[in-house]
Design a protein around this motif. Structure first.
Motif, PDB file in Angstrom:
ATOM      1  N   ALA A  34     -47.379  19.964 -55.662  1.00 35.96           N
ATOM      2  CA  ALA A  34     -47.457  19.100 -54.484  1.00 35.96           C
ATOM      3  C   ALA A  34     -46.070  18.592 -54.111  1.00 35.96           C
ATOM      4  CB  ALA A  34     -48.398  17.926 -54.750  1.00 35.96           C
ATOM      5  N   THR A  35     -45.263  18.282 -55.119  1.00 34.06           N
ATOM      6  CA  THR A  35     -43.891  17.841 -54.863  1.00 34.06           C
ATOM      7  C   THR A  35     -43.042  18.990 -54.318  1.00 34.06           C
ATOM      8  OG1 THR A  35     -44.139  16.288 -56.706  1.00 34.06           O
ATOM      9  CG2 THR A  35     -41.912  16.645 -55.869  1.00 34.06           C
ATOM     10  N   GLN A  36     -43.315  20.210 -54.789  1.00 37.40           N
ATOM     11  CA  GLN A  36     -42.595  21.369 -54.274  1.00 37.40           C
ATOM     12  C   GLN A  36     -42.927  21.652 -52.811  1.00 37.40           C
ATOM     13  OE1 GLN A  36     -43.601  24.378 -57.234  1.00 37.40           O
ATOM     14  NE2 GLN A  36     -41.535  24.248 -58.098  1.00 37.40           N
ATOM     15  N   HIS A  37     -44.112  21.265 -52.359  1.00 39.60           N
ATOM     16  CA  HIS A  37     -44.423  21.366 -50.936  1.00 39.60           C
ATOM     17  C   HIS A  37     -43.483  20.489 -50.118  1.00 39.60           C
ATOM     18  CE1 HIS A  37     -47.719  24.022 -50.104  1.00 39.60           C
ATOM     19  NE2 HIS A  37     -48.456  23.531 -51.072  1.00 39.60           N
ATOM     20  N   VAL A  38     -43.165  19.317 -50.647  1.00 44.34           N
ATOM     21  CA  VAL A  38     -42.258  18.409 -49.949  1.00 44.34           C
ATOM     22  C   VAL A  38     -40.827  18.937 -50.012  1.00 44.34           C
ATOM     23  CG1 VAL A  38     -41.366  16.047 -49.851  1.00 44.34           C
ATOM     24  CG2 VAL A  38     -43.769  16.458 -50.461  1.00 44.34           C
ATOM     25  N   ASP A  39     -40.415  19.419 -51.181  1.00 46.04           N
ATOM     26  CA  ASP A  39     -39.059  19.944 -51.370  1.00 46.04           C
ATOM     27  C   ASP A  39     -39.153  21.333 -52.008  1.00 46.04           C
ATOM     28  OD1 ASP A  39     -36.431  20.505 -51.835  1.00 46.04           O
ATOM     29  OD2 ASP A  39     -36.145  18.964 -53.369  1.00 46.04           O
ATOM     30  N   PRO A  40     -39.194  22.392 -51.185  1.00 44.28           N
ATOM     31  CA  PRO A  40     -39.369  23.752 -51.725  1.00 44.28           C
ATOM     32  C   PRO A  40     -38.258  24.200 -52.663  1.00 44.28           C
ATOM     33  CG  PRO A  40     -39.791  23.699 -49.359  1.00 44.28           C
ATOM     34  CD  PRO A  40     -39.189  22.380 -49.715  1.00 44.28           C
ATOM     35  N   THR A  41     -37.138  23.524 -52.661  1.00 40.30           N
ATOM     36  CA  THR A  41     -36.041  23.928 -53.549  1.00 40.30           C
ATOM     37  C   THR A  41     -36.205  23.392 -54.967  1.00 40.30           C
ATOM     38  OG1 THR A  41     -34.661  21.995 -53.007  1.00 40.30           O
ATOM     39  CG2 THR A  41     -34.474  23.925 -51.575  1.00 40.30           C
ATOM     40  N   LEU A  42     -37.176  22.495 -55.192  1.00 42.76           N
ATOM     41  CA  LEU A  42     -37.362  21.893 -56.507  1.00 42.76           C
ATOM     42  C   LEU A  42     -37.716  22.969 -57.542  1.00 42.76           C
ATOM     43  CD1 LEU A  42     -37.630  19.262 -58.208  1.00 42.76           C
ATOM     44  CD2 LEU A  42     -40.058  19.257 -57.584  1.00 42.76           C
ATOM     45  N   LEU A  43     -36.910  23.102 -58.574  1.00 43.17           N
ATOM     46  CA  LEU A  43     -37.108  24.051 -59.676  1.00 43.17           C
ATOM     47  C   LEU A  43     -37.163  25.503 -59.209  1.00 43.17           C
ATOM     48  CD1 LEU A  43     -39.759  22.159 -61.865  1.00 43.17           C
ATOM     49  CD2 LEU A  43     -37.280  22.192 -62.136  1.00 43.17           C
TER      50      LEU A  43
END
Length: 566
Positions: A34-43
């Motif tokens: 869900a956090t990756q939806h907000v920031d696709p560059t995460l991890l």
């Protein structure tokens, strides 16, 4: 001290504890994606979204199965009046489930590198089919595990002449659980045929297996909790199972619309998919009748809270939201968009996940010999996970409506990020509501893991704070059948509004760039449905809280006697 009459029931405890651990891991993966939806560059490049999503989905299936197995093993001796057969096989089943879980987690990343471990025409390590990612090695272990469960249940049950409808429901459920899995064991090169067989497993598990087990387990848990009449519960279980199979078998065709299969499936899939909510309405109605039949005190509040949540979210998530998107004329817009996970999260966690948690709240105190426990944590956890999950569904649904218009109607690119700015607010809402859900999940896992290890105060151990026997009025008054029907009708009215909103994407005005009509319908339908669901659960539970409190903590003895009366 409360004692367990059948010692093999204690084997269920390990499955409940495994369920809780896997639930925590699955929820953690959900928060991360869900956090990756907000920031696709995460991890990115370390833990990619597609891999984490597969982990999230597979762990959801595994912890729910663990809860189902634990519940079946706990109630099996009560239904049969004897110990579970072959307890050594149950121990093997537990280790097999752990092995499959570790295999699933370890091999998901292999797909990113194209490693499937092909041998003799079969992908042994990883096959990459959605919901069925595990390779042939895990498939065979899963098949053996299901066969063990079916064998133990059928050997434990009495002679068939002594079976009631709950015996039949569970027997058919565990048998089908084993044989339906065979459709997913072999690799098929043709994509359309492969999709047929994949959906045989995925959909028939839900409509032909899990729903049958769910209805049977809910029925027997109500017998235990409310000392309900086994014959009347069995009548409800019979008709629920019959309608599940009547609608669900051909209703599977709504998965065939867009995979190159014959056009006639659009009619038959739409028709029988529209009938699939019928058994869910029946399941809801029988829990209402059983819970309100004699106004007995609600002794184990958390267990019933989660049973009610299971049945209501089954009605809303699987029934109403499933109904809105499985016609060909609505599915052409919703298929593969965020509208779908709105339905999926409420249906999967709500229906099956909450049942496993409810069973744990009923069984764990008894298995640990706890005379009384602090029920406040369980009640708070319920409201947090219910509110959090409804919020997640709302964010998916409204964000998905925007996605349908911009991507499907206007042709803007999803992968190119053209529609991300319009959806960003709802992308943020999902992890926010996910945090609410996570707090509730953490509370209930802590509560269940430590029941029997904490010393509850006398006041905290009381099932409910209300003690008066006088009839209550207003919001806490007894919930009558007419009022319950009106609540249910209100849910379906909002469901109809949502359906009209999806149908309106077929209008020429929408195709020419005017989203007013679908946005209005979605803006009324989704918030209305989720709000009325929250209020109805509050109203239902408030009516039960008005009952006088029992003088003692939950006891298994009267419940078991009622069950033996079957």
């Amino acid at each position: 001290m409360i004692k367990i009459e059948y010692q093999t029931q204690r084997l269920s405890l390990r499955f409940f504890l495994l369920m809780l651990v896997l639930f925590l891991f699955q929820m953690s993966f959900g928060l991360l994606i869900a956090t990756q939806h907000v920031d696709p560059t995460l991890l990115a490049g370390i833990a990619n979204f597609n891999i984490l999503r597969a982990e999230h989905t597979n762990l959801g299936i595994l912890w729910i199965l663990s809860g189902f197995i634990g519940t079946i093993l706990f109630i099996g001796p009560l239904l049969s009046n004897r110990e579970l057969a072959a307890p050594w096989l149950i121990k093997i089943l537990f280790y097999a489930l752990m092995a499959v879980t570790l295999w699933n987690v370890a091999t998901q990343a292999l797909a990113a590198d194209g490693i499937a471990g092909w041998w003799l025409g079969q992908p042994w390590f990883q096959e990459g089919l959605e919901y069925l990612e595990a390779g042939r090695a895990a498939d065979l272990v899963i098949f053996i595990g299901f066969a063990i469960l079916a064998y133990v249940v059928l050997r434990t049950f009495p002679a068939r002449r002594d079976w009631n409808e709950i015996h039949w429901g569970l027997a058919m459920g565990v048998t089908a659980l084993t044989f339906v899995w065979l459709f997913g064991v072999f690799f098929i090169e043709r994509l359309d045929l492969q999709e047929y067989f994949r959906w045989y497993v995925v959909h028939y598990w839900v409509e032909g297996v899990w729903e049958v087990i769910h209805i049977s387990l809910v029925g027997f848990l109500l017998v235990l909790m409310f000392k309900a009449d086994v014959k009347s519960v069995g009548y409800a279980v019979f008709w629920g199972v019959a309608m599940v199979w009547l609608s669900g078998l051909i209703g599977n065709a709504h998965h065939y619309f867009w995979i190159g299969t014959p056009e006639f499936w659009q009619f038959w899939g739409s028709l029988f998919s529209a009938l699939e909510p019928l058994p869910l309405v029946f399941c809801f109605w029988h829990i209402y009748l059983d819970a309100h039949q004699d106004k007995k005190p609600l002794e184990n509040a958390p267990a019933f809270y989660f049973i009610l949540g299971s049945v209501v979210l089954e009605q809303v998530g699987a029934g109403i939201l499933g109904f809105t998107m499985t016609f060909a004329l609505t599915n052409v817009w919703s298929h593969g968009t965020w509208v779908t996970p709105s339905h999926a999260h409420l249906a999967m966690f709500g229906t099956f996940g909450m049942l496993g948690i409810a069973s744990a709240y009923y069984a764990v105190p008894l298995l640990r010999g706890v005379k009384s426990f602090d029920q406040r944590l369980g009640r708070v956890a319920f409201w947090l996970v219910l509110t959090g999950m409804l919020g997640i569904a709302f964010a998916f649904a409204i964000g998905g409506t925007i996605q349908v218009f911009l991507a499907r109607s206007m042709g803007l690119s999803w992968y190119g990020g053209q529609i991300f700015p319009a959806m960003q607010f709802f992308k943020v809402l999902i992890p926010l509501f996910g945090l609410v859900f996570a707090v509730g999940a953490g509370l209930l896992v802590y509560d269940l893991l430590t029941i029997g290890l904490r010393e509850p105060s006398t006041e905290a151990a009381k099932p409910h704070p209300r003690t008066e026997a006088a009839p209550s009025k207003g919001w806490r008054s007894t919930l009558r059948g007419t009022e319950a029907s009106l609540w249910l009708m209100g849910m379906w009215i909002f469901g109809a509004i949502i359906t009209l909103g999806l149908l309106s994407f077929n209008l020429d005005s929408v195709a020419h760039g005017d989203p007013t009509i679908p946005y209005i319908f979605a803006g009324i339908g989704y918030p209305g449905l989720l709000l009325i669901t929250l209020l109805f659960v509050w109203r239902f539970l408030a009516s039960l809280q008005a009952r006088p409190v029992a003088a003692t903590a939950p006891s298994d003895t009267p419940a078991l006697l009622a069950a033996k009366g079957a």
